[in-house]
Scaffold this motif. Sequence first.
Motif, PDB file in Angstrom:
ATOM      1  N   ARG A   1      14.085   4.385   2.198  1.00 39.13           N
ATOM      2  CA  ARG A   1      12.613   4.254   2.479  1.00 39.13           C
ATOM      3  C   ARG A   1      11.939   3.687   1.210  1.00 39.13           C
ATOM      4  NH1 ARG A   1      12.530  10.929   3.907  1.00 39.13           N
ATOM      5  NH2 ARG A   1      13.558  10.851   5.744  1.00 39.13           N
ATOM      6  N   SER A   2      12.388   3.635   0.065  1.00 40.46           N
ATOM      7  CA  SER A   2      11.657   3.056  -1.143  1.00 40.46           C
ATOM      8  C   SER A   2      11.865   1.451  -0.558  1.00 40.46           C
ATOM      9  CB  SER A   2      12.247   3.549  -2.462  1.00 40.46           C
ATOM     10  OG  SER A   2      11.824   2.601  -3.326  1.00 40.46           O
ATOM     11  N   LEU A   3      13.216   1.018  -0.388  1.00 37.14           N
ATOM     12  CA  LEU A   3      13.362  -0.318  -0.267  1.00 37.14           C
ATOM     13  C   LEU A   3      12.736  -1.001   1.041  1.00 37.14           C
ATOM     14  CD1 LEU A   3      17.284  -0.105  -1.067  1.00 37.14           C
ATOM     15  CD2 LEU A   3      15.728  -1.511  -2.142  1.00 37.14           C
ATOM     16  N   LEU A   4      12.667  -0.338   2.038  1.00 36.02           N
ATOM     17  CA  LEU A   4      11.963  -0.406   3.370  1.00 36.02           C
ATOM     18  C   LEU A   4      10.556  -0.940   2.875  1.00 36.02           C
ATOM     19  CD1 LEU A   4      11.971  -0.989   6.210  1.00 36.02           C
ATOM     20  CD2 LEU A   4      11.361   1.469   6.615  1.00 36.02           C
ATOM     21  N   LEU A   5       9.857  -0.025   2.247  1.00 34.38           N
ATOM     22  CA  LEU A   5       8.589  -0.269   2.053  1.00 34.38           C
ATOM     23  C   LEU A   5       8.318  -1.387   1.037  1.00 34.38           C
ATOM     24  CD1 LEU A   5       7.076   3.569   1.195  1.00 34.38           C
ATOM     25  CD2 LEU A   5       6.938   2.063   3.192  1.00 34.38           C
ATOM     26  N   GLU A   6       9.328  -1.494   0.169  1.00 34.52           N
ATOM     27  CA  GLU A   6       9.297  -2.616  -0.922  1.00 34.52           C
ATOM     28  C   GLU A   6       9.176  -4.229  -0.061  1.00 34.52           C
ATOM     29  OE1 GLU A   6      12.023  -4.773  -4.193  1.00 34.52           O
ATOM     30  OE2 GLU A   6      11.789  -2.437  -3.937  1.00 34.52           O
ATOM     31  N   ARG A   7      10.251  -3.994   0.945  1.00 35.45           N
ATOM     32  CA  ARG A   7      10.515  -5.420   1.715  1.00 35.45           C
ATOM     33  C   ARG A   7       9.334  -5.798   2.622  1.00 35.45           C
ATOM     34  NH1 ARG A   7      14.571  -8.932   3.184  1.00 35.45           N
ATOM     35  NH2 ARG A   7      13.305 -10.712   4.021  1.00 35.45           N
ATOM     36  N   VAL A   8       8.782  -4.594   3.406  1.00 36.07           N
ATOM     37  CA  VAL A   8       7.735  -4.929   4.377  1.00 36.07           C
ATOM     38  C   VAL A   8       6.468  -5.353   3.607  1.00 36.07           C
ATOM     39  CG1 VAL A   8       6.170  -3.689   5.931  1.00 36.07           C
ATOM     40  CG2 VAL A   8       8.591  -3.123   5.985  1.00 36.07           C
ATOM     41  N   ALA A   9       6.142  -4.785   2.202  1.00 34.88           N
ATOM     42  CA  ALA A   9       5.195  -5.070   1.552  1.00 34.88           C
ATOM     43  C   ALA A   9       5.270  -6.517   1.148  1.00 34.88           C
ATOM     44  CB  ALA A   9       5.027  -4.292   0.302  1.00 34.88           C
ATOM     45  N   ARG A  10       6.445  -7.130   0.858  1.00 36.49           N
ATOM     46  CA  ARG A  10       6.760  -8.247   0.442  1.00 36.49           C
ATOM     47  C   ARG A  10       6.505  -9.298   1.372  1.00 36.49           C
ATOM     48  NH1 ARG A  10      11.619  -7.130  -2.057  1.00 36.49           N
ATOM     49  NH2 ARG A  10      12.846  -8.270  -0.361  1.00 36.49           N
ATOM     50  N   THR A  11       6.999  -9.096   2.784  1.00 37.37           N
ATOM     51  CA  THR A  11       6.801 -10.061   3.735  1.00 37.37           C
ATOM     52  C   THR A  11       5.914  -9.715   4.779  1.00 37.37           C
ATOM     53  OG1 THR A  11       8.538  -8.834   4.792  1.00 37.37           O
ATOM     54  CG2 THR A  11       9.272 -10.465   3.352  1.00 37.37           C
ATOM     55  N   ALA A  12       5.207  -8.641   5.187  1.00 41.28           N
ATOM     56  CA  ALA A  12       4.622  -8.286   6.132  1.00 41.28           C
ATOM     57  C   ALA A  12       3.006  -8.039   6.061  1.00 41.28           C
ATOM     58  CB  ALA A  12       5.108  -7.195   6.993  1.00 41.28           C
ATOM     59  N   PRO A  13       2.212  -8.155   6.983  1.00 42.98           N
ATOM     60  CA  PRO A  13       0.754  -7.856   6.764  1.00 42.98           C
ATOM     61  C   PRO A  13       0.518  -6.583   6.263  1.00 42.98           C
ATOM     62  CG  PRO A  13       1.153  -8.849   8.856  1.00 42.98           C
ATOM     63  CD  PRO A  13       2.717  -8.583   8.568  1.00 42.98           C
ATOM     64  N   ALA A  14      -0.621  -6.073   6.027  1.00 41.30           N
ATOM     65  CA  ALA A  14      -1.104  -4.768   5.377  1.00 41.30           C
ATOM     66  C   ALA A  14      -0.943  -3.752   6.191  1.00 41.30           C
ATOM     67  CB  ALA A  14      -2.433  -4.908   4.604  1.00 41.30           C
ATOM     68  N   ALA A  15      -1.227  -4.320   7.600  1.00 39.85           N
ATOM     69  CA  ALA A  15      -1.390  -3.114   8.824  1.00 39.85           C
ATOM     70  C   ALA A  15       0.142  -2.796   9.020  1.00 39.85           C
ATOM     71  CB  ALA A  15      -1.913  -3.959  10.118  1.00 39.85           C
ATOM     72  N   GLU A  16       1.131  -3.635   8.882  1.00 42.18           N
ATOM     73  CA  GLU A  16       2.553  -3.449   9.158  1.00 42.18           C
ATOM     74  C   GLU A  16       3.042  -2.426   8.318  1.00 42.18           C
ATOM     75  OE1 GLU A  16       6.379  -3.076  10.787  1.00 42.18           O
ATOM     76  OE2 GLU A  16       4.422  -3.326  11.652  1.00 42.18           O
TER      77      GLU A  16
END
Length: 361
Positions: free
Chosen positions: A145-160
């Motif tokens: 979960r920690s890695l998922l949030l980190e990766r999405v925050a690095r590459t995806a829009p804030a809404a995602e």
Amino acid sequence: MGAWTLVASDERPRTNRLHYQAVEALDDAGIMAYVDGDVYTLWAVLGHLPTARREGLVDAFVAAAPELQPMWAEPLLDVLPPARAAAEARRMLEWHRSQWHPVRGRSQAETVELTLASYLPVAGAVAVLTEAAGSSTSTVRRSARSLLLERVARTAPAAEVLRQVEALVTRVLNEPDPVRGSFLEALGKLPVAVFGEDWVPVLARLTTVVIEARDCSESTRRSLRILAGRTLRHQTSPGLQAWAFDVYRQLVARFGAEGLAVRPFLAGLSENSLREQIAGRQPPRPPAGLLAAARTLADRGDLAGGLVAVQIAGLVAASAASAALDASWLEVVTTLRGSAHGEVAENAGDIRSRKQGEEGP
């Protein structure tokens, strides 16, 4: 080449910025001589170089090394260009999965594999981490979960990022305290820019469950206070600021003074930092949302809300120019002076007395 050595949070030695500026001026051969076959020195140097120079230096490092361990590139993944990081992560994953891991070390092995998988191209990384977020092993769930949030925050829009958080919170609410605390810690590490007014409902829901849980630990409360304090320091959204102040109210209501432990009452809104925020504004004034939060808490009429509200008003009165404590703030103080709770009323009276003393006869 002299340098002052510092120790980073991950305990790797680093040197000062001026030193690395001198290293950056070297050509590739000079940098390789400086690195001298040490992958952690290479990691430190790459972090200070333009992305375009990094891959060539990694190739030179590989060519110069007489022998490299299969996992040699793991420390470099966060400073490599995305495509190279994905290629190295895939290579190391294939090797790591081929190794035998004893049963008691399997969860640790899975955690290593998840870290590597988080550097794969985004679609593959999110798929792997999302699946692992539902693992039957708590250690694996926490890491995924920690890695998922980190990766999405690095590459995806804030809404995602928010969508992922909302999906994960549904599971996290039913987890034991260590897993909830780990999730809060992961939220506290997300970039400030991803948060917005639309985060308030999910944060409020998570906060209530965390604080009311029987097994809520000091470690988890600390992670929650850090997240709230970071919000107060960096966010101007009225809803987020009100949520952050309500965290302190709920902590006091549930745990009393222990809910705030040894950290500053407003975690990041100490008297000095608030004074700096006010002094830097023209005209000097408290941060946006502060008055609304104090008024909301004062109007609740409960002890916890009153204690937090009077603390906010006291910090503003102590930190601001006399003009900053205007009629609106004095109205809040007057409300607090009428509190049925003696401690709140007494502290509010002290604020009013100090204010009148500053204004003179």
